[in-house]
Motif scaffolding. Structure first.
Motif, mmCIF file in Angstrom:
data_model
loop_
_atom_site.group_PDB
_atom_site.id
_atom_site.type_symbol
_atom_site.label_atom_id
_atom_site.label_comp_id
_atom_site.label_asym_id
_atom_site.label_seq_id
_atom_site.Cartn_x
_atom_site.Cartn_y
_atom_site.Cartn_z
ATOM 1 N N ASP A 88 0.872 -1.189 0.000
ATOM 2 C CA ASP A 88 0.000 0.000 0.000
ATOM 3 C C ASP A 88 0.902 1.230 0.000
ATOM 4 O O ASP A 88 1.890 1.277 0.733
ATOM 5 C CB ASP A 88 -0.898 -0.001 1.237
ATOM 6 C CG ASP A 88 -2.104 0.916 1.079
ATOM 7 O OD1 ASP A 88 -1.912 2.091 0.688
ATOM 8 O OD2 ASP A 88 -3.227 0.463 1.350
ATOM 9 N N ASP A 89 0.582 2.210 -0.825
ATOM 10 C CA ASP A 89 1.450 3.394 -0.898
ATOM 11 C C ASP A 89 1.095 4.438 0.164
ATOM 12 O O ASP A 89 1.762 5.460 0.278
ATOM 13 C CB ASP A 89 1.418 4.021 -2.300
ATOM 14 C CG ASP A 89 0.036 4.477 -2.717
ATOM 15 O OD1 ASP A 89 -0.932 4.162 -1.992
ATOM 16 O OD2 ASP A 89 -0.087 5.122 -3.781
ATOM 17 N N GLU A 90 0.046 4.177 0.957
ATOM 18 C CA GLU A 90 -0.314 5.092 2.031
ATOM 19 C C GLU A 90 0.187 4.531 3.362
ATOM 20 O O GLU A 90 -0.211 3.438 3.769
ATOM 21 C CB GLU A 90 -1.825 5.292 2.088
ATOM 22 C CG GLU A 90 -2.394 5.983 0.856
ATOM 23 C CD GLU A 90 -3.895 6.176 0.961
ATOM 24 O OE1 GLU A 90 -4.475 5.757 1.995
ATOM 25 O OE2 GLU A 90 -4.479 6.730 0.026
ATOM 26 N N PHE A 91 1.052 5.281 4.012
ATOM 27 C CA PHE A 91 1.662 4.820 5.265
ATOM 28 C C PHE A 91 0.598 4.437 6.301
ATOM 29 O O PHE A 91 0.668 3.365 6.917
ATOM 30 C CB PHE A 91 2.565 5.926 5.832
ATOM 31 C CG PHE A 91 3.160 5.584 7.170
ATOM 32 C CD1 PHE A 91 4.297 4.782 7.260
ATOM 33 C CD2 PHE A 91 2.574 6.055 8.339
ATOM 34 C CE1 PHE A 91 4.833 4.464 8.504
ATOM 35 C CE2 PHE A 91 3.114 5.739 9.580
ATOM 36 C CZ PHE A 91 4.256 4.931 9.658
ATOM 37 N N LYS A 92 -0.397 5.275 6.469
ATOM 38 C CA LYS A 92 -1.420 5.032 7.487
ATOM 39 C C LYS A 92 -2.173 3.742 7.202
ATOM 40 O O LYS A 92 -2.449 2.952 8.123
ATOM 41 C CB LYS A 92 -2.390 6.214 7.539
ATOM 42 C CG LYS A 92 -3.434 6.092 8.635
ATOM 43 C CD LYS A 92 -4.323 7.333 8.674
ATOM 44 C CE LYS A 92 -5.396 7.207 9.755
ATOM 45 N NZ LYS A 92 -6.271 8.407 9.801
ATOM 46 N N SER A 93 -2.498 3.496 5.938
ATOM 47 C CA SER A 93 -3.259 2.296 5.572
ATOM 48 C C SER A 93 -2.466 1.030 5.827
ATOM 49 O O SER A 93 -2.980 0.057 6.386
ATOM 50 C CB SER A 93 -3.671 2.362 4.097
ATOM 51 O OG SER A 93 -4.604 3.388 3.879
ATOM 52 N N ARG A 94 -1.190 1.013 5.402
ATOM 53 C CA ARG A 94 -0.424 -0.227 5.564
ATOM 54 C C ARG A 94 -0.082 -0.496 7.035
ATOM 55 O O ARG A 94 -0.090 -1.642 7.471
ATOM 56 C CB ARG A 94 0.828 -0.229 4.689
ATOM 57 C CG ARG A 94 1.853 0.847 4.915
ATOM 58 C CD ARG A 94 3.039 0.680 3.940
ATOM 59 N NE ARG A 94 4.065 1.681 4.153
ATOM 60 C CZ ARG A 94 4.138 2.819 3.474
ATOM 61 N NH1 ARG A 94 3.252 3.104 2.530
ATOM 62 N NH2 ARG A 94 5.110 3.686 3.733
ATOM 63 N N GLU A 95 0.174 0.544 7.793
ATOM 64 C CA GLU A 95 0.498 0.335 9.200
ATOM 65 C C GLU A 95 -0.751 -0.046 10.003
ATOM 66 O O GLU A 95 -0.675 -0.830 10.948
ATOM 67 C CB GLU A 95 1.152 1.584 9.787
ATOM 68 C CG GLU A 95 2.547 1.845 9.255
ATOM 69 C CD GLU A 95 3.483 0.656 9.453
ATOM 70 O OE1 GLU A 95 3.461 0.036 10.545
ATOM 71 O OE2 GLU A 95 4.230 0.325 8.512
ATOM 72 N N ARG A 126 -1.284 -3.708 9.231
ATOM 73 C CA ARG A 126 -0.287 -4.497 9.952
ATOM 74 C C ARG A 126 -0.683 -4.646 11.432
ATOM 75 O O ARG A 126 -0.618 -5.732 11.995
ATOM 76 C CB ARG A 126 1.100 -3.844 9.865
ATOM 77 C CG ARG A 126 2.184 -4.805 10.385
ATOM 78 C CD ARG A 126 3.346 -4.105 11.109
ATOM 79 N NE ARG A 126 4.024 -3.067 10.418
ATOM 80 C CZ ARG A 126 5.301 -3.113 9.961
ATOM 81 N NH1 ARG A 126 6.012 -4.230 10.081
ATOM 82 N NH2 ARG A 126 5.843 -2.074 9.396
ATOM 83 N N CYS A 149 5.285 -2.918 1.917
ATOM 84 C CA CYS A 149 5.881 -2.321 0.716
ATOM 85 C C CYS A 149 4.984 -1.207 0.191
ATOM 86 O O CYS A 149 3.769 -1.219 0.398
ATOM 87 C CB CYS A 149 6.033 -3.385 -0.381
ATOM 88 S SG CYS A 149 6.831 -4.912 0.157
ATOM 89 N N GLN A 150 5.622 -0.270 -0.538
ATOM 90 C CA GLN A 150 4.829 0.825 -1.089
ATOM 91 C C GLN A 150 4.954 0.966 -2.599
ATOM 92 O O GLN A 150 4.278 1.800 -3.196
ATOM 93 C CB GLN A 150 5.208 2.141 -0.415
ATOM 94 C CG GLN A 150 6.664 2.525 -0.539
ATOM 95 C CD GLN A 150 6.972 3.831 0.187
ATOM 96 O OE1 GLN A 150 6.113 4.703 0.298
ATOM 97 N NE2 GLN A 150 8.183 3.963 0.700
#
Length: 249
Positions: free
Chosen positions: A8-15, A18, A34-35
Motif C-alpha cells: 500500500d502506498d499510504e503509510f497510514k493504511s499499511r500500518e 499491519r 511495501c509501497q
C-alpha cells in the motif's frame, strides 16, 4: 504459520492493516510492508509469502501492473480497496478476495481463513478473470467463478438458466443441465447479476430472461424455462416481471 506481505502506498493504511493482523489474527505474520513494485518484487523473492494484501490503486501503478511483472503468482491475493460497487462485484465474479477500507476485523479474519483453505492452483485464472472484468467495465459476457468440490468452475453468465434458493445456499442450474450448489444466498446472486437480464420472479427463483420458453398466465403465473422446467412467479412479482419481459419483446 502463514507469511504475508502488505502492499500500500499510504503509510497510514499499511500500518493500520499491519496492526490489525498482529493484534487480532492468529497464525499469520507480516513479513514485509511495501509501497511500490520494486519493494514488492524484492520482498516476494526474499520471503516467499502465502498471502499478499495488495492495494488495487497505488500512486503510480495499479496492483495489476505489479502482478504482471511476476513470472508466476503462487500466493493468495487479498485486495484492499476503496473502490466502487462495480469493482466489488467484479471481485465476487472472479472469486478473488477483497477488503474494503477501512478494514473490518471480522472481514479480515474471514479473508485470511478462506485463503488458508483455498486451492491455489487456479489463482492465475481468477486473476485473469478479474482483470478482464474490471478493464472491460462489463459483466454481460463475463464468466462467473463457481465453487466446486475440487476447486472452481468458470461458467458463462449467459448459460445460467436460473438460480434457486436453498436456505443459505443457492442451486445454480445451467442450460447444459449441470447444477452447482454454492454457499451463497440467492440475494447475493441477485445483487451480483443485477442489470444482466436476470430477474427475481419469486423468493426462490432468479431467472435468466433470455432463456424463458413461455409464460403461463395465473394468479402469479409460471415461466417455463428452456429445459422445460416450470417455475412459479409470485403474485407480488407478477406486475414488475410482465413489465420487464415486455421491454425485452
Amino acid at each position: 504459520m502463514l507469511k504475508s506481505i502488505i502492499v500500500d502506498d499510504e503509510f497510514k493504511s499499511r500500518e493500520s492493516l499491519r496492526a490489525l493482523i498482529e493484534k487480532f489474527c492468529e497464525n499469520i505474520e507480516v513479513a514485509a510492508v511495501c509501497q511500490n513494485s520494486d519493494e514488492v518484487m524484492k520482498a516476494i523473492g526474499e520471503h516467499k509469502p502465502d498471502i499478499v494484501f495488495l492495494d488495487i490503486q497505488l500512486q503510480r501503478e495499479s496492483g495489476f501492473d505489479i502482478l504482471e511483472k511476476l513470472d508466476k503468482v503462487d500466493f493468495e491475493i487479498i485486495f484492499t480497496t476503496a473502490y466502487s460497487e462495480f469493482a466489488v462485484r467484479a471481485f465476487k465474479f472472479s472469486a478473488i478476495d477483497y477488503l474494503l477500507k477501512p478494514v473490518d476485523i471480522t472481514d479480515l479474519r474471514n479473508a485470511i481463513e478462506k485463503a488458508r483453505k483455498r486451492i491455489l492452483g487456479n489463482i492465475s485464472e481468477r486473476m485473469n478473470q478479474l482483470a478482464q472484468t474490471i478493464k472491460g467495465n462489463t459483466f454481460k459476457h463475463s464468466r462467473l467463478a463457481v465453487p466446486s468440490s475440487d476447486g472452481l468452475v468458470f461458467v458463462s453468465v449467459g448459460d445460467i438458466l436460473y438460480c434457486e434458493a436453498s436456505g443459505n445456499y443457492t442451486n445454480i442450474h445451467m442450460s447444459d443441465s449441470r447444477k452447482f450448489v454454492v454457499s451463497r444466498t440467492l440475494k447475493e446472486y441477485e445483487e451480483m447479476l443485477d442489470g444482466l437480464d436476470f430477474f427475481r420472479i419469486h423468493n426462490s427463483y432468479l431467472i435468466n430472461l433470455n432463456l424463458i420458453k413461455k409464460y403461463i398466465r395465473g394468479e402469479g403465473g409460471q415461466v417455463v424455462m428452456n429445459n422445460d422446467q416450470a417455475l412459479d412467479v409470485s403474485k407480488a412479482k407478477k406486475k414488475s416481471f410482465l413489465e420487464k419481459i415486455k421491454i425485452k419483446e
